[in-house]
Design an enzyme around this catalytic site. Structure first.
Site, short mmCIF file in Angstrom:
data_model
loop_
_atom_site.label_atom_id
_atom_site.label_comp_id
_atom_site.label_asym_id
_atom_site.label_seq_id
_atom_site.Cartn_x
_atom_site.Cartn_y
_atom_site.Cartn_z
N LEU A 182 7.30 -3.60 6.22
CA LEU A 182 5.99 -4.24 6.01
C LEU A 182 5.04 -3.12 5.60
O LEU A 182 4.94 -2.12 6.32
CB LEU A 182 5.50 -4.90 7.31
CG LEU A 182 4.04 -5.35 7.35
CD1 LEU A 182 3.79 -6.53 6.43
CD2 LEU A 182 3.63 -5.74 8.77
N GLY B 117 -7.29 -6.85 6.78
CA GLY B 117 -6.62 -8.00 7.37
C GLY B 117 -5.34 -8.41 6.66
O GLY B 117 -4.68 -9.37 7.07
N TYR C 255 2.19 -3.07 15.89
CA TYR C 255 3.04 -4.19 16.33
C TYR C 255 2.77 -4.57 17.79
O TYR C 255 2.88 -5.74 18.16
CB TYR C 255 4.52 -3.84 16.13
CG TYR C 255 4.94 -3.87 14.68
CD1 TYR C 255 4.76 -5.01 13.90
CD2 TYR C 255 5.52 -2.76 14.07
CE1 TYR C 255 5.14 -5.04 12.58
CE2 TYR C 255 5.91 -2.78 12.74
CZ TYR C 255 5.71 -3.92 11.99
OH TYR C 255 6.09 -3.96 10.67
C1 LIG Z 1 0.49 -0.94 9.57
C2 LIG Z 1 -0.11 -1.65 8.35
C3 LIG Z 1 0.88 -2.68 7.83
C4 LIG Z 1 -1.41 -2.37 8.82
O1 LIG Z 1 -1.96 -3.07 7.69
P1 LIG Z 1 -3.54 -3.30 7.51
O2 LIG Z 1 -3.71 -4.26 6.41
O3 LIG Z 1 -4.26 -2.02 7.41
O4 LIG Z 1 -3.90 -3.98 8.91
P2 LIG Z 1 -5.00 -5.13 9.15
O5 LIG Z 1 -6.24 -4.78 8.39
O6 LIG Z 1 -4.40 -6.45 8.89
O7 LIG Z 1 -5.26 -4.97 10.70
C5 LIG Z 1 -5.09 -6.03 11.62
C6 LIG Z 1 -5.54 -5.54 12.97
O8 LIG Z 1 -4.65 -4.48 13.38
C7 LIG Z 1 -5.40 -3.29 13.63
N1 LIG Z 1 -4.58 -2.17 13.19
C8 LIG Z 1 -4.28 -1.82 11.93
N2 LIG Z 1 -3.47 -0.74 11.93
C9 LIG Z 1 -3.30 -0.41 13.23
C10 LIG Z 1 -2.61 0.62 13.90
N3 LIG Z 1 -1.90 1.53 13.23
N4 LIG Z 1 -2.65 0.66 15.24
C11 LIG Z 1 -3.34 -0.25 15.95
N5 LIG Z 1 -4.03 -1.25 15.38
C12 LIG Z 1 -4.00 -1.32 14.04
C13 LIG Z 1 -6.68 -3.45 12.84
O9 LIG Z 1 -7.74 -2.69 13.41
C14 LIG Z 1 -6.94 -4.93 12.95
O10 LIG Z 1 -7.53 -5.22 14.18
P3 LIG Z 1 -8.81 -6.23 14.29
O11 LIG Z 1 -8.31 -7.56 13.83
O12 LIG Z 1 -9.17 -6.17 15.73
O13 LIG Z 1 -9.83 -5.65 13.36
C15 LIG Z 1 -0.53 -0.66 7.25
O14 LIG Z 1 -1.35 0.33 7.81
C16 LIG Z 1 0.63 0.04 6.54
O15 LIG Z 1 1.06 -0.39 5.47
N6 LIG Z 1 1.10 1.17 7.11
C17 LIG Z 1 2.12 1.98 6.46
C18 LIG Z 1 3.48 1.32 6.54
C19 LIG Z 1 3.90 1.00 7.95
O16 LIG Z 1 3.75 1.79 8.87
N7 LIG Z 1 4.47 -0.23 8.12
C20 LIG Z 1 4.92 -0.71 9.41
C21 LIG Z 1 6.27 -0.20 9.78
S1 LIG Z 1 7.52 -0.52 8.57
#
Ligand SMILES: CC(C)(COP(=O)(O)OP(=O)(O)OC[C@H]1O[C@@H](n2cnc3c(N)ncnc32)[C@H](O)[C@@H]1OP(=O)(O)O)[C@@H](O)C(=O)NCCC(=O)NCCS
Length: 177
Positions: free
Chosen positions: A98, A108, A146
């Site tokens: 993801l 989001g 997660y």
């Molecule tokens: C992890 C990832 C998928 C999050 O995507 P994102 O679009 O930035 O996340 P969102 O904006 O939807 O965040 C949703 C909620 O999670 C929180 N959140 C986002 N990243 C977070 C993290 N690393 N740790 C804790 N909370 C987190 C946000 O603050 C938000 O909270 P809120 O609703 O209270 O504001 C993105 O940072 C990413 O692509 N990371 C690199 C790849 C990766 O690590 N993938 C997962 C493992 S394969």
């Protein structure tokens, strides 16, 4: 970049026409996967890959992949295993990857795609059972992400986490069968 409303995002199966050359999520391995491997995995039915795009724009903003998998029952918490039939291996759906393109992080979209993946997994499990969704969190930041949604660590590995399908069903307001 101005935030997008969720209504601006569409989720569709990865196609050849999707623009993914510029995709960059901060993890080179995930970028390369989308750019070089994901189509082949989808064609070979090793993984189902879904992408988020804006209407009338085929540029990939984010993606995830789903596959059938199994886990060792011994890796689950004992209180959960007690309630399950005694099989050594249990069927799960693997959310293998993801990732969100860096300019779209924090809007989001990660949550939107995670919920889309969970709902798709729940629907599929009605026809081909899976007792949990499992993820491979790449680092501490992914683990923290997660955990927000109730994923728990499997005992065998630090990165592998799971969410019981019953919890997924409850998340979407369904009673467990
Ligand atoms: C992890 C990832 C998928 C999050 O995507 P994102 O679009 O930035 O996340 P969102 O904006 O939807 O965040 C949703 C909620 O999670 C929180 N959140 C986002 N990243 C977070 C993290 N690393 N740790 C804790 N909370 C987190 C946000 O603050 C938000 O909270 P809120 O609703 O209270 O504001 C993105 O940072 C990413 O692509 N990371 C690199 C790849 C990766 O690590 N993938 C997962 C493992 S394969």
């Amino acid at each position: 970049m101005s935030p997008l409303l969720p209504v601006d995002w569409r989720v569709e199966p990865l196609q050849k026409s999707h623009g993914r050359e510029a995709f960059s999520c901060g993890h080179v391995a995930l970028d390369r996967y989308l750019q070089q491997q994901a189509r082949q995995d989808a064609q070979s039915q090793v993984a189902a890959v879904f992408v988020a795009v804006k209407p009338q724009d085929s540029t990939v903003l984010g993606f995830y992949s789903l596959s059938a998998a199994s886990i060792d029952a011994a890796d689950l918490p004992p209180d959960l295993v007690k309630k399950l039939p005694r099989y050594p291996h249990l069927p799960v759906t693997l959310l293998g990857r993801l990732a969100i393109d860096l300019p779209y992080k924090g809007q989001g979209l990660g949550q939107f795609l995670l919920l889309d993946a969970l709902y798709r997994s729940l629907q599929a499990a009605a026809a081909i059972a899976a007792m949990a969704v499992v993820v491979d969190a790449k680092d501490a930041a992914a683990v923290a992400f997660y955990k927000r949604y109730g994923f728990m660590q499997l005992s065998a590995s630090k990165g592998r986490m799971f969410l019981p399908m019953k919890t997924v069903a409850a998340l979407f307001g369904f009673q467990s069968r």
